[in-house]
Motif scaffolding. Structure first.
Motif, PDB file in Angstrom:
ATOM      1  N   MET A   1       0.840  -1.197   0.000  1.00  0.00           N
ATOM      2  CA  MET A   1       0.000   0.000   0.000  1.00  0.00           C
ATOM      3  C   MET A   1       0.873   1.243   0.000  1.00  0.00           C
ATOM      4  N   ALA A   2       0.516   2.233  -0.835  1.00  0.00           N
ATOM      5  CA  ALA A   2       1.289   3.460  -0.914  1.00  0.00           C
ATOM      6  C   ALA A   2       1.157   4.250   0.376  1.00  0.00           C
ATOM      7  N   VAL A   3       2.229   4.943   0.759  1.00  0.00           N
ATOM      8  CA  VAL A   3       2.218   5.785   1.942  1.00  0.00           C
ATOM      9  C   VAL A   3       1.516   7.101   1.601  1.00  0.00           C
ATOM     10  N   VAL A   4       0.500   7.448   2.394  1.00  0.00           N
ATOM     11  CA  VAL A   4      -0.231   8.694   2.171  1.00  0.00           C
ATOM     12  C   VAL A   4       0.590   9.862   2.698  1.00  0.00           C
ATOM     13  N   ARG A   5       0.695  10.905   1.880  1.00  0.00           N
ATOM     14  CA  ARG A   5       1.423  12.105   2.276  1.00  0.00           C
ATOM     15  C   ARG A   5       0.494  13.304   2.278  1.00  0.00           C
ATOM     16  N   LYS A   6       0.735  14.215   3.214  1.00  0.00           N
ATOM     17  CA  LYS A   6      -0.002  15.478   3.305  1.00  0.00           C
ATOM     18  C   LYS A   6       0.947  16.587   2.863  1.00  0.00           C
ATOM     19  N   ILE A   7       0.550  17.336   1.834  1.00  0.00           N
ATOM     20  CA  ILE A   7       1.468  18.270   1.184  1.00  0.00           C
ATOM     21  C   ILE A   7       0.782  19.614   0.962  1.00  0.00           C
ATOM     22  N   PRO A   8       1.409  20.722   1.393  1.00  0.00           N
ATOM     23  CA  PRO A   8       0.878  22.029   1.008  1.00  0.00           C
ATOM     24  C   PRO A   8       1.200  22.315  -0.456  1.00  0.00           C
ATOM     25  N   CYS A   9       0.264  22.960  -1.139  1.00  0.00           N
ATOM     26  CA  CYS A   9       0.421  23.265  -2.558  1.00  0.00           C
ATOM     27  C   CYS A   9       0.032  24.716  -2.819  1.00  0.00           C
ATOM     28  N   VAL A  10       0.736  25.328  -3.741  1.00  0.00           N
ATOM     29  CA  VAL A  10       0.386  26.673  -4.185  1.00  0.00           C
ATOM     30  C   VAL A  10      -0.407  26.564  -5.482  1.00  0.00           C
ATOM     31  N   VAL A  11      -1.512  27.280  -5.564  1.00  0.00           N
ATOM     32  CA  VAL A  11      -2.296  27.308  -6.793  1.00  0.00           C
ATOM     33  C   VAL A  11      -1.529  28.113  -7.840  1.00  0.00           C
ATOM     34  N   GLN A  12      -1.219  27.466  -8.962  1.00  0.00           N
ATOM     35  CA  GLN A  12      -0.491  28.128 -10.046  1.00  0.00           C
ATOM     36  C   GLN A  12      -1.436  28.760 -11.060  1.00  0.00           C
ATOM     37  N   ALA A  13      -2.535  28.093 -11.336  1.00  0.00           N
ATOM     38  CA  ALA A  13      -3.463  28.606 -12.343  1.00  0.00           C
ATOM     39  C   ALA A  13      -4.836  27.995 -12.128  1.00  0.00           C
ATOM     40  N   VAL A  14      -5.869  28.754 -12.476  1.00  0.00           N
ATOM     41  CA  VAL A  14      -7.253  28.278 -12.474  1.00  0.00           C
ATOM     42  C   VAL A  14      -7.838  28.606 -13.839  1.00  0.00           C
ATOM     43  N   THR A  15      -8.307  27.588 -14.547  1.00  0.00           N
ATOM     44  CA  THR A  15      -8.902  27.772 -15.865  1.00  0.00           C
ATOM     45  C   THR A  15     -10.408  27.612 -15.767  1.00  0.00           C
ATOM     46  N   ASP A  16     -11.132  28.624 -16.213  1.00  0.00           N
ATOM     47  CA  ASP A  16     -12.595  28.605 -16.214  1.00  0.00           C
ATOM     48  C   ASP A  16     -13.059  28.106 -17.583  1.00  0.00           C
ATOM     49  N   HIS A  17     -13.681  26.917 -17.612  1.00  0.00           N
ATOM     50  CA  HIS A  17     -14.141  26.323 -18.871  1.00  0.00           C
ATOM     51  C   HIS A  17     -15.583  26.714 -19.212  1.00  0.00           C
ATOM     52  N   GLY A  18     -16.227  27.501 -18.340  1.00  0.00           N
ATOM     53  CA  GLY A  18     -17.633  27.815 -18.524  1.00  0.00           C
ATOM     54  C   GLY A  18     -18.515  26.786 -17.849  1.00  0.00           C
TER      55      GLY A  18
ATOM     56  N   PRO B   1      -6.108  25.755   6.489  1.00  0.00           N
ATOM     57  CA  PRO B   1      -4.748  25.339   6.872  1.00  0.00           C
ATOM     58  C   PRO B   1      -4.766  24.031   7.663  1.00  0.00           C
ATOM     59  N   TYR B   2      -3.697  23.279   7.503  1.00  0.00           N
ATOM     60  CA  TYR B   2      -3.522  22.032   8.248  1.00  0.00           C
ATOM     61  C   TYR B   2      -2.261  22.141   9.091  1.00  0.00           C
ATOM     62  N   GLU B   3      -2.374  21.799  10.354  1.00  0.00           N
ATOM     63  CA  GLU B   3      -1.214  21.760  11.241  1.00  0.00           C
ATOM     64  C   GLU B   3      -0.775  20.309  11.392  1.00  0.00           C
ATOM     65  N   PRO B   4       0.447  19.960  10.946  1.00  0.00           N
ATOM     66  CA  PRO B   4       0.905  18.570  11.060  1.00  0.00           C
ATOM     67  C   PRO B   4       0.711  18.041  12.478  1.00  0.00           C
ATOM     68  N   GLY B   5       0.135  16.859  12.551  1.00  0.00           N
ATOM     69  CA  GLY B   5      -0.171  16.247  13.831  1.00  0.00           C
ATOM     70  C   GLY B   5      -1.557  16.573  14.333  1.00  0.00           C
ATOM     71  N   GLY B   6      -2.219  17.553  13.704  1.00  0.00           N
ATOM     72  CA  GLY B   6      -3.559  17.916  14.112  1.00  0.00           C
ATOM     73  C   GLY B   6      -4.612  17.232  13.267  1.00  0.00           C
ATOM     74  N   PHE B   7      -5.843  17.703  13.393  1.00  0.00           N
ATOM     75  CA  PHE B   7      -6.942  17.112  12.640  1.00  0.00           C
ATOM     76  C   PHE B   7      -6.923  17.630  11.206  1.00  0.00           C
ATOM     77  N   TRP B   8      -7.217  16.724  10.269  1.00  0.00           N
ATOM     78  CA  TRP B   8      -7.301  17.111   8.860  1.00  0.00           C
ATOM     79  C   TRP B   8      -8.562  17.946   8.645  1.00  0.00           C
ATOM     80  N   PRO B   9      -8.467  19.090   7.952  1.00  0.00           N
ATOM     81  CA  PRO B   9      -9.645  19.946   7.750  1.00  0.00           C
ATOM     82  C   PRO B   9     -10.673  19.283   6.830  1.00  0.00           C
ATOM     83  N   GLU B  10     -11.827  19.936   6.731  1.00  0.00           N
ATOM     84  CA  GLU B  10     -12.840  19.491   5.771  1.00  0.00           C
ATOM     85  C   GLU B  10     -12.219  19.444   4.374  1.00  0.00           C
TER      86      GLU B  10
END
Length: 230
Positions: A1-18, A47-56
């Motif tokens: 089984m793959a190890v699940v990772r929690k990773i912060p990401c920056v939004v680079q682009a949002v494309t509106d397709h209509g 925001p997620y604090e490592p070791g805390g509860f995962w947000p919605e």
């Protein structure tokens, strides 16, 4: 089984397709965790604090290729409160959290395959299509449905993959002009395959209808895999 990772990401682009359909490109703070084509991620806006509860969060198929180690891509349609919040808040430069990989809706390239995709449900297959090699031995048929021509978000990607992989064929089915995806219309092409496995991804009503139609054509339940989403 793959190890699940929690990773912060920056939004680079949002494309509106209509029609309130969007593609979001994410840049993870570290290399993308290894995942298999067809798996999904959880996306959290708070925001997620490592070791805390995962947000919605909500789940989204990973549309980008596993070979892309510095980018994640998802496509979504606004369907409820969480995706409406995504529509309001996601913009280039903001930070979100993802955890991945999850899911076992993984296409087996060792058999002939039929893919039925409705709307943004195609994202369950885009990573798989991008993983195909030119010498792919077994055959792959994709039937990709959308309400309007502009909503074939991954139409150009599918076309590029088919040009590179001779064993891949596809049909775009526009609901406005062609009606909904139906097994009867696809069956002449399906009959040319050898004992194919069927993978269905899209709205639950579509999956239920296609499953009934496949059973009416004598397809065994063991050869039907579904990836339901709302």
């Amino acid at each position: 089984m793959a190890v699940v990772r929690k990773i912060p990401c920056v939004v680079q682009a949002v494309t509106d397709h209509g029609e309130r359909v969007y593609t979001v490109q994410l840049s993870p703070s570290s290399g993308v965790a290894h995942f298999k084509p067809g798996q999904f991620l959880h996306l959290a806006l708070d925001p997620y604090e490592p070791g805390g509860f995962w947000p919605e969060s909500r789940v989204f198929s990973i549309a980008s290729s596993p070979r892309e180690r510095d980018r994640l891509s998802i496509t979504y349609a606004v369907k409820g409160a969480f995706t409406a919040r995504m529509e309001r808040e996601l913009a280039p430069g903001c930070t979100v959290w993802v955890k991945l990989p999850y899911g076992d809706f993984v296409v087996d390239p060792g058999t002939d395959i039929v893919l039925f995709a409705g709307g943004t449900g195609v994202t369950a297959f885009t990573a798989f299509l991008q993983s195909l090699q030119p010498d792919q031995a077994t055959r792959v048929l994709l039937f990709y449905g959308a309400r309007k021509p502009d909503l074939f978000v991954y139409g150009s990607l599918v076309e590029a993959c088919a040009l590179n992989v001779t064993s891949l064929a596809y049909r775009l089915v526009c609901e406005e002009t062609d009606g909904r995806l139906r097994v009867d219309a696809a069956w002449p092409a399906i009959e040319t395959l050898h004992n194919p496995v069927f993978y269905l991804s899209g709205p639950p009503q579509m999956l239920a209808a296609l499953t009934v139609q496949l059973r009416e054509h004598g397809v065994s339940p063991d050869n039907i895999r579904t990836d339901a989403w709302e």
